[in-house]
Design an enzyme around this catalytic site. Sequence first.
Site, PDB file in Angstrom:
ATOM      1  N   SER A  46       0.836  -1.210   0.000  1.00 56.43           N
ATOM      2  CA  SER A  46       0.000   0.000   0.000  1.00 56.43           C
ATOM      3  C   SER A  46       0.866   1.253   0.000  1.00 56.43           C
ATOM      4  O   SER A  46       0.442   2.308  -0.488  1.00 56.43           O
ATOM      5  CB  SER A  46      -0.957  -0.004   1.204  1.00 56.43           C
ATOM      6  OG  SER A  46      -1.903  -1.042   1.036  1.00 56.43           O
ATOM      7  N   SER A  47       2.109   1.140   0.509  1.00 56.80           N
ATOM      8  CA  SER A  47       3.018   2.307   0.475  1.00 56.80           C
ATOM      9  C   SER A  47       3.151   2.839  -0.949  1.00 56.80           C
ATOM     10  O   SER A  47       3.158   4.051  -1.195  1.00 56.80           O
ATOM     11  CB  SER A  47       4.422   1.924   0.941  1.00 56.80           C
ATOM     12  OG  SER A  47       4.421   1.317   2.187  1.00 56.80           O
ATOM     13  N   ARG A 274     -10.630  13.207   8.899  1.00 51.16           N
ATOM     14  CA  ARG A 274     -11.068  12.232   7.906  1.00 51.16           C
ATOM     15  C   ARG A 274     -12.323  11.463   8.320  1.00 51.16           C
ATOM     16  O   ARG A 274     -13.202  11.200   7.510  1.00 51.16           O
ATOM     17  CB  ARG A 274      -9.917  11.254   7.709  1.00 51.16           C
ATOM     18  CG  ARG A 274      -9.804  10.720   6.340  1.00 51.16           C
ATOM     19  CD  ARG A 274      -8.508   9.968   6.228  1.00 51.16           C
ATOM     20  NE  ARG A 274      -7.533  10.734   5.488  1.00 51.16           N
ATOM     21  CZ  ARG A 274      -6.342  10.275   5.146  1.00 51.16           C
ATOM     22  NH1 ARG A 274      -5.990   9.052   5.492  1.00 51.16           N
ATOM     23  NH2 ARG A 274      -5.510  11.018   4.469  1.00 51.16           N
ATOM     24  N   SER A 373       1.080   8.211   8.260  1.00 52.99           N
ATOM     25  CA  SER A 373       1.346   6.769   8.166  1.00 52.99           C
ATOM     26  C   SER A 373       2.720   6.484   7.571  1.00 52.99           C
ATOM     27  O   SER A 373       3.470   5.653   8.080  1.00 52.99           O
ATOM     28  CB  SER A 373       0.263   6.074   7.340  1.00 52.99           C
ATOM     29  OG  SER A 373       0.095   6.742   6.117  1.00 52.99           O
TER      30      SER A 373
HETATM   31  C1  SIN Z   1      -4.212  10.854   0.690  1.00 59.61           C
HETATM   32  O1  SIN Z   1      -3.369  11.200  -0.121  1.00 59.61           O
HETATM   33  O2  SIN Z   1      -5.316  11.365   0.799  1.00 59.61           O
HETATM   34  C2  SIN Z   1      -3.877   9.728   1.618  1.00 59.61           C
HETATM   35  C3  SIN Z   1      -2.903  10.169   2.590  1.00 59.61           C
HETATM   36  C4  SIN Z   1      -2.974   9.332   3.822  1.00 59.61           C
HETATM   37  O3  SIN Z   1      -3.593   8.275   3.842  1.00 59.61           O
HETATM   38  O4  SIN Z   1      -2.454   9.775   4.837  1.00 59.61           O
END
Ligand code: SIN
Length: 511
Positions: A46-47, A274, A373
């Site tokens: 996922s990275s 979020r 993260s």
């Molecule tokens: C994003 O780019 O919206 C994801 C970034 C994240 O998950 O911290």
Amino acid sequence: MARNFGDDFAGRPLIVGGGLAGMMAALSMQRPSVLLCPARPGEASSSMLAQGGISACVAADDTCELHIADTLAAGDGLCDESVVARIIPEGPEIIALLERYGVVFDRDAAGQLIVGQEAAHSRRRVVHACGDSTGAAVVKALAEQIRQTPRIRVMQGELRKIILHEGEVCGWEADIGGRRLSVGSPAIVLATGGIGGLFPYTTNVSQATGSGLALAARAGAVIADPEFVQFHPTALAVGNAQGRMSLISEAVRGEGAFLLNERGERFTDELAPRDVVARAIQAHLSQGHQVFLDARTLPGLRFAERFPGIDVICRRNGINPSTMLIPVRPAVHYHMGGVATDTCGRSTVKGLWACGEVASTGLHGANRLASNSLLEAAVMGRAVARDIDASIFPAMFGHVSENRLIPENSDVLPAVRDLTGECLGILRDEPALRKAEEALRPMAEQSDAALVALMMVCAARERKESRGAHARMDYPQQATTARRTFMTMSDCLGHVGKNTVSFHSVSEGVV
Ligand code: SIN
């Protein structure tokens, strides 16, 4: 005696996972190690998909104290403050280290790092690469470093078992090249990523099915906060979106895009945390509205220049973001829960470390702050490596054996996805959670996917409050004391509606 397939890596620490945390652990470790990945390093992680960037207080108007305060506020009372104070200040140093490893972050004409804005950050502090392809740029550079580092043996395969002797790690079993290999080792680092693949809709790679979490739980490790699952508010909602969904980075809202319904009306604060934005979108969709991101006019920016990767994703789906609205909906994005670790990445099982999304250090609390993260993955990957380098291991780990490969039963995964989609979503309640628990319990002994989902469901049942990403329709209030969940697999398998999950106030901890 004939040399065995695995003789070269018996006794070495094993690092499992080819994302940022795993590669950082391997590169930082001075001991010879084995890096076991499902694909080539960086791929299938996922990275690699991360768009927004890495949060770090590098701007002139920013401080670590502000970054810490924003992390704590987003975490909704559940962050471990000592962990936040330990990890967040490392941001600037980690950016410098990644640059030394060859990552090219975006800089302005004066050579200063360009910092993006994301939700719930009080300052611009998201360092990025290639505009919106930060994850890809980081894993590509680190994979190249790994290739140039002979002390790291890279193997493609899957970890199947953590072998214990008197409760301590003494080896591992993995499927490699069509064989089941059993190897003696004093140290295993799990960097296996998250759980998005257990859900019907996710921005994660499909391999992210919580396998490392399950193996740690089966080895007796304490699991922390498994009920906290972050939904990203804006996954691209085109056609009959199923399985993996493309992300439309929060950085797009950070640069001024609005969330609109089909009547062109705004209905929420786009830069709220979020969890809040995801719930607002979900509520709006449930009322029969459609939801779009309007990025047609971004102050001082051209979309395709600032977000070239997202521009391509949208255009591939028939959307020109400079002239058209982007349809969006929430999708599972990140697991705040995981293997409980301390700030060295040690789990409660001797010889077992965890870092990155599979771990739960307490940094993210009930809702992770955007772009913390990758920062945590890099900081903790390095912390684990330092801890293992400083450890003294007995020299008794020579054994290697090969066996026939035993195929796993994968029929369970679709059933697990149906249950998580129905019962472990943005809004939860007792009847749905009970139903999921009853259905998952008979599968959990045999299936890692079912075990992980069951742990999430049991903890969600026990958490009779709404906090961060865990929102219960039947318990909408927040409890007065913030307590983290800590549970073992036996707590969970023994859980039959009574409270066997342990809760600890955030200052206590268990690791
Ligand atoms: C994003 O780019 O919206 C994801 C970034 C994240 O998950 O911290």
